[in-house]
Every structure is written in structure tokens, then in C-alpha cells.
Write an enzyme that holds these catalytic residues in place. Structure first.
Site, PDB file in Angstrom:
ATOM      1  N   ALA A  66       0.859  -1.182   0.000  1.00  0.00           N
ATOM      2  CA  ALA A  66       0.000   0.000   0.000  1.00  0.00           C
ATOM      3  C   ALA A  66       0.900   1.239   0.000  1.00  0.00           C
ATOM      4  O   ALA A  66       2.072   1.166   0.377  1.00  0.00           O
ATOM      5  CB  ALA A  66      -0.896  -0.021   1.227  1.00  0.00           C
ATOM      6  N   GLY A 109       0.639  -5.007   0.900  1.00  0.00           N
ATOM      7  CA  GLY A 109      -0.584  -5.021   0.093  1.00  0.00           C
ATOM      8  C   GLY A 109      -0.365  -5.651  -1.286  1.00  0.00           C
ATOM      9  O   GLY A 109      -1.311  -6.178  -1.875  1.00  0.00           O
ATOM     10  N   GLU A 112      -0.798  -9.161  -0.654  1.00  0.00           N
ATOM     11  CA  GLU A 112      -2.227  -9.394  -0.390  1.00  0.00           C
ATOM     12  C   GLU A 112      -3.046  -9.354  -1.687  1.00  0.00           C
ATOM     13  O   GLU A 112      -3.993 -10.129  -1.848  1.00  0.00           O
ATOM     14  CB  GLU A 112      -2.752  -8.357   0.613  1.00  0.00           C
ATOM     15  CG  GLU A 112      -2.230  -8.641   2.023  1.00  0.00           C
ATOM     16  CD  GLU A 112      -2.484  -7.505   2.997  1.00  0.00           C
ATOM     17  OE1 GLU A 112      -2.256  -6.341   2.619  1.00  0.00           O
ATOM     18  OE2 GLU A 112      -2.884  -7.775   4.138  1.00  0.00           O
ATOM     19  N   GLU A 132       5.198  -4.879   7.104  1.00  0.00           N
ATOM     20  CA  GLU A 132       4.445  -3.877   7.865  1.00  0.00           C
ATOM     21  C   GLU A 132       4.994  -3.656   9.267  1.00  0.00           C
ATOM     22  O   GLU A 132       4.965  -2.544   9.795  1.00  0.00           O
ATOM     23  CB  GLU A 132       2.961  -4.269   7.949  1.00  0.00           C
ATOM     24  CG  GLU A 132       2.180  -4.066   6.670  1.00  0.00           C
ATOM     25  CD  GLU A 132       2.244  -5.255   5.715  1.00  0.00           C
ATOM     26  OE1 GLU A 132       3.135  -6.119   5.889  1.00  0.00           O
ATOM     27  OE2 GLU A 132       1.420  -5.301   4.794  1.00  0.00           O
TER      28      GLU A 132
HETATM   29  N1  CAA Z   1       4.600   3.287  -0.767  1.00  0.00           N
HETATM   30  C1  CAA Z   1       5.004   4.455  -1.296  1.00  0.00           C
HETATM   31  N2  CAA Z   1       6.129   4.602  -2.014  1.00  0.00           N
HETATM   32  C2  CAA Z   1       6.881   3.501  -2.208  1.00  0.00           C
HETATM   33  C3  CAA Z   1       6.535   2.242  -1.686  1.00  0.00           C
HETATM   34  C4  CAA Z   1       5.339   2.161  -0.932  1.00  0.00           C
HETATM   35  N3  CAA Z   1       4.877   0.983  -0.424  1.00  0.00           N
HETATM   36  N4  CAA Z   1       7.481   1.348  -2.026  1.00  0.00           N
HETATM   37  C5  CAA Z   1       8.396   2.026  -2.748  1.00  0.00           C
HETATM   38  N5  CAA Z   1       8.032   3.310  -2.866  1.00  0.00           N
HETATM   39  C6  CAA Z   1       8.752   4.405  -3.541  1.00  0.00           C
HETATM   40  C7  CAA Z   1       9.892   4.949  -2.692  1.00  0.00           C
HETATM   41  O1  CAA Z   1       9.424   5.877  -1.741  1.00  0.00           O
HETATM   42  C8  CAA Z   1      10.762   5.589  -3.741  1.00  0.00           C
HETATM   43  O2  CAA Z   1      10.214   6.827  -4.110  1.00  0.00           O
HETATM   44  P1  CAA Z   1      11.193   8.087  -4.459  1.00  0.00           P
HETATM   45  O3  CAA Z   1      11.963   7.633  -5.674  1.00  0.00           O
HETATM   46  O4  CAA Z   1      10.229   9.197  -4.723  1.00  0.00           O
HETATM   47  O5  CAA Z   1      12.063   8.258  -3.245  1.00  0.00           O
HETATM   48  C9  CAA Z   1      10.603   4.647  -4.927  1.00  0.00           C
HETATM   49  O6  CAA Z   1       9.401   3.898  -4.705  1.00  0.00           O
HETATM   50  C10 CAA Z   1      11.743   3.683  -5.045  1.00  0.00           C
HETATM   51  O7  CAA Z   1      11.899   3.015  -3.810  1.00  0.00           O
HETATM   52  P2  CAA Z   1      13.314   2.806  -3.072  1.00  0.00           P
HETATM   53  O8  CAA Z   1      14.183   3.975  -3.311  1.00  0.00           O
HETATM   54  O9  CAA Z   1      13.030   2.419  -1.650  1.00  0.00           O
HETATM   55  O10 CAA Z   1      13.890   1.552  -3.918  1.00  0.00           O
HETATM   56  P3  CAA Z   1      14.782   0.336  -3.417  1.00  0.00           P
HETATM   57  O11 CAA Z   1      15.156  -0.423  -4.652  1.00  0.00           O
HETATM   58  O12 CAA Z   1      15.871   0.790  -2.517  1.00  0.00           O
HETATM   59  O13 CAA Z   1      13.795  -0.587  -2.516  1.00  0.00           O
HETATM   60  C11 CAA Z   1      11.721  -1.677  -1.950  1.00  0.00           C
HETATM   61  C12 CAA Z   1      12.659  -1.182  -3.073  1.00  0.00           C
HETATM   62  C13 CAA Z   1      12.378  -2.856  -1.222  1.00  0.00           C
HETATM   63  C14 CAA Z   1      10.436  -2.179  -2.593  1.00  0.00           C
HETATM   64  C15 CAA Z   1      11.467  -0.532  -0.945  1.00  0.00           C
HETATM   65  O14 CAA Z   1      10.991   0.608  -1.679  1.00  0.00           O
HETATM   66  C16 CAA Z   1      10.478  -0.832   0.124  1.00  0.00           C
HETATM   67  O15 CAA Z   1      10.823  -1.468   1.111  1.00  0.00           O
HETATM   68  N6  CAA Z   1       9.212  -0.363  -0.017  1.00  0.00           N
HETATM   69  C17 CAA Z   1       8.208  -0.437   0.999  1.00  0.00           C
HETATM   70  C18 CAA Z   1       7.666  -1.850   1.188  1.00  0.00           C
HETATM   71  C19 CAA Z   1       6.651  -1.880   2.308  1.00  0.00           C
HETATM   72  O16 CAA Z   1       6.922  -1.581   3.443  1.00  0.00           O
HETATM   73  N7  CAA Z   1       5.390  -2.323   1.968  1.00  0.00           N
HETATM   74  C20 CAA Z   1       4.301  -2.427   2.913  1.00  0.00           C
HETATM   75  C21 CAA Z   1       3.441  -1.214   2.881  1.00  0.00           C
HETATM   76  S1  CAA Z   1       2.182  -1.221   4.147  1.00  0.00           S
HETATM   77  C22 CAA Z   1       0.939  -2.192   3.528  1.00  0.00           C
HETATM   78  O17 CAA Z   1       1.009  -2.687   2.418  1.00  0.00           O
HETATM   79  C23 CAA Z   1      -0.257  -2.398   4.438  1.00  0.00           C
HETATM   80  C24 CAA Z   1      -1.356  -3.295   3.949  1.00  0.00           C
HETATM   81  O18 CAA Z   1      -1.618  -4.307   4.496  1.00  0.00           O
HETATM   82  C25 CAA Z   1      -2.173  -2.932   2.784  1.00  0.00           C
END
Ligand code: CAA
Length: 258
Positions: A66, A109, A112, A132
Site C-alpha cells: 500500500a 498489500g 495481499e 508492515e
Molecule cells: N509506498 C510508497 N512509495 C513507495 C513504496 C510504498 N509501499 N514502495 C516504494 N516506494 C517508492 C519509494 O518511496 C521511492 O520513491 P522516491 O523515488 O520518490 O524516493 C521509490 O518507490 C523507489 O523506492 P526505493 O528507493 O526504496 O527503492 P529500493 O530499490 O531501494 O527498494 C523496496 C525497493 C524494497 C520495494 C522498498 O521501496 C520498500 O521497502 N518499499 C516499501 C515496502 C513496504 O513496506 N510495503 C508495505 C506497505 S504497508 C501495507 O502494504 C499495508 C497493507 O496491508 C495494505
């Protein structure tokens, strides 16, 4: 098909396709995007020309969860009023087969969303996980429950508490994924399965899906009664007459979904 915000939508023969298309944010699922996905699924479900729907992601991931930027300022009252997960419940009501073709990341998400589909084909490079816990929250769109049902309490807790990522092979070994395929062949293999399903009797596909979904939730005998009713019901269809006649006449059946 009309493209909607953050997704691309098209139909290739009897296969509907939804591509998550926010590659600059690893297809992070914001609320507008989730509504668009569900809207496209509902349109395909109603469309007589579509038999099966494939969901995939553009760029380097299926979806990294998400949208954290969108959620960061949320509070419980706003979440209760907006109820962002209510739209996800609609996916369960889609009657046609849904196939997730995932690669790169399927996190939070994103995982999911894949688990909401009926079949999951994963590229070898896919990393699955529920990170999360590292954000101070927990899965909210069924992840906690589905992982527990698939893995049992102890293994589910370890994955959910650590937020560790599992490989496609591990996810497959846990029964969360149907097939692991080389990344270059992912769409080809997914499309082959989608086309195969699109040749089956549509009413059979639909009632099998309904029965399997019920079987996953109900006690054994209750689920068997639903199975029996759906079995009997299919004998009211033209496709049952056609399917059995074709077998006896040693020819390919022509199904009409009636
Ligand atoms: N939400 C918003 N933006 C996200 C995102 C997310 N879930 N995942 C990645 N992005 C964005 C980053 O903020 C970044 O944006 P900018 O270029 O503007 O800074 C861009 O995508 C690239 O990401 P990274 O620089 O972090 O790239 P990376 O290669 O170093 O890492 C990744 C990739 C491992 C996917 C890392 O981005 C990451 O860990 N993302 C978050 C994953 C996460 O925590 N997901 C769970 C969300 S909560 C949820 O989903 C609740 C539910 O039950 C519905």
C-alpha cells in the site's frame, strides 16, 4: 478497454489484462489505484467476451505494498470513515478466474493483492513478504489471516514478526504460489494458462471457484453440500449437454456459458 488511473487495461482474445502501472513507486497501491483495479475487475467480470483476468505489474515489481505516503498521516477515525480495505472485499466477489503474474517485489498489500487472486505464477526473482512490522503497523487486507491459514500459527508469526522476505521458491513450498517460472517467460506461461482456462466451460469454472472459496471457509460437510448443489445445478446448463455429447462423439466441445 479504457485505461484507468495508475493501471493499464486491455483484452487479448478471451483474456482480460490489468497491468499495475506506477513503476516509479514500485506500483505502490494508493486508494485511487485500488478502486481502479477493482473497477476494471468488475468490468471484465460483466464482459461476455472475457473468460479469465491476468494481473501483472509494470517495471521492476508487481507491487511494493500500500502507498506509505498516503497512509502516513492517517488516524483511526479517518480510516474507519474511509474504510480503505472495503474495496478489496469486492475482489472476492469476482466470479471469473483471476491469475496474478508477479515479479520483483510482492510486499505488504502487493502480496495481499496476489493472494486475492485465484492462481499465482511467480517469476524466479520475486520477493514476497509482509514488512508492515517495520513500519509500526500490520497487514490489513487479509495477509495475517491468509498466511496463518496457509502456514499455521508458528510459521506465520515468524514471517509477520520479522518482516523477512521469502523467495518465490519458499512461497511455492508453503503453497502460496502455484508456479515459479523464469522471469523472461512469466507472461508467456501465465498467458498459456489463461488461454487454457478460457477454453473450459465458463459455468463450471465459476461454480468450481465458488465451491472452493466456500470449502476454504466452511466445515467439511457444509462445503460438501454446496459442492453437491452446484454439481446438480450444472446439469441445467447447455454446456453440460455439449461437454458430455462431445466426449461421446470424440470431438472438441463448443462451450457457450449457458
Ligand atoms: N509506498 C510508497 N512509495 C513507495 C513504496 C510504498 N509501499 N514502495 C516504494 N516506494 C517508492 C519509494 O518511496 C521511492 O520513491 P522516491 O523515488 O520518490 O524516493 C521509490 O518507490 C523507489 O523506492 P526505493 O528507493 O526504496 O527503492 P529500493 O530499490 O531501494 O527498494 C523496496 C525497493 C524494497 C520495494 C522498498 O521501496 C520498500 O521497502 N518499499 C516499501 C515496502 C513496504 O513496506 N510495503 C508495505 C506497505 S504497508 C501495507 O502494504 C499495508 C497493507 O496491508 C495494505
Amino acid at each position: 478497454m479504457i485505461d484507468r488511473p495508475f493501471i493499464k487495461v486491455w483484452r487479448d482474445g478471451a483474456v482480460g489484462h490489468i497491468e499495475l502501472n506506477r513503476p516509479e513507486a514500485f506500483n505502490a497501491l494508493n486508494r485511487q489505484m485500488m478502486s481502479a483495479i477493482v473497477g476494471a475487475l468488475q468490468t471484465f467480470d460483466e464482459d461476455a467476451e472475457t473468460a479469465v483476468v491476468v494481473i501483472s505489474g509494470a517495471g521492476r515489481a508487481f507491487a511494493a505494498g500500500a502507498d506509505i505516503d498516503e497512509m502516513a498521516g492517517d488516524d483511526p477515525v479517518r480510516l474507519e470513515m474511509v474504510d480503505p480495505f472495503a474495496v478489496w472485499d469486492q475482489i472476492r466477489l469476482i466470479r471469473k478466474p483471476l491469475l496474478a503474474a508477479v515479479h520483483g517485489f510482492a510486499l505488504g498489500g502487493g502480496f495481499e493483492l496476489a493472494l486475492s487472486c485465484d492462481l499465482i505464477f511467480a517469476a524466479e526473482n520475486t520477493q514476497f513478504g509482509f514488512p508492515e512490522v517495520k513500519l509500526g503497523v500490520m497487514p490489513g487486507a487479509g495477509g495475517t489471516v491468509k498466511l496463518t491459514k496457509a502456514l499455521g500459527r508458528h510459521k506465520a508469526l515468524e514471517w509477520l514478526w520479522t518482516g523477512a522476505r521469502m523467495t518465490a521458491e519458499e512461497a511455492c513450498a508453503h503453497g502460496l504460489v502455484n508456479r515459479v517460472v523464469p522471469a523472461d517467460n512469466l507472461m508467456e506461461v501465465a498467458m498459456k494458462m489463461a488461454r487454457k482456462l478460457s477454453e473450459q466451460a465458463p459455468l463450471s469454472l465459476r461454480l468450481i471457484k465458488e465451491t472452493v472459496n466456500q470449502a476454504a471457509d466452511l466445515a467439511l460437510y457444509e462445503a460438501m453440500l454446496i459442492e453437491r448443489k452446484n454439481f446438480y445445478l450444472l446439469f441445467a446448463s447447455e454446456d453440460q449437454k455439449e461437454g458430455m455429447a462431445a466426449f461421446r462423439e470424440k470431438r472438441k466441445p463448443v462451450f457457450k456459458g449457458r
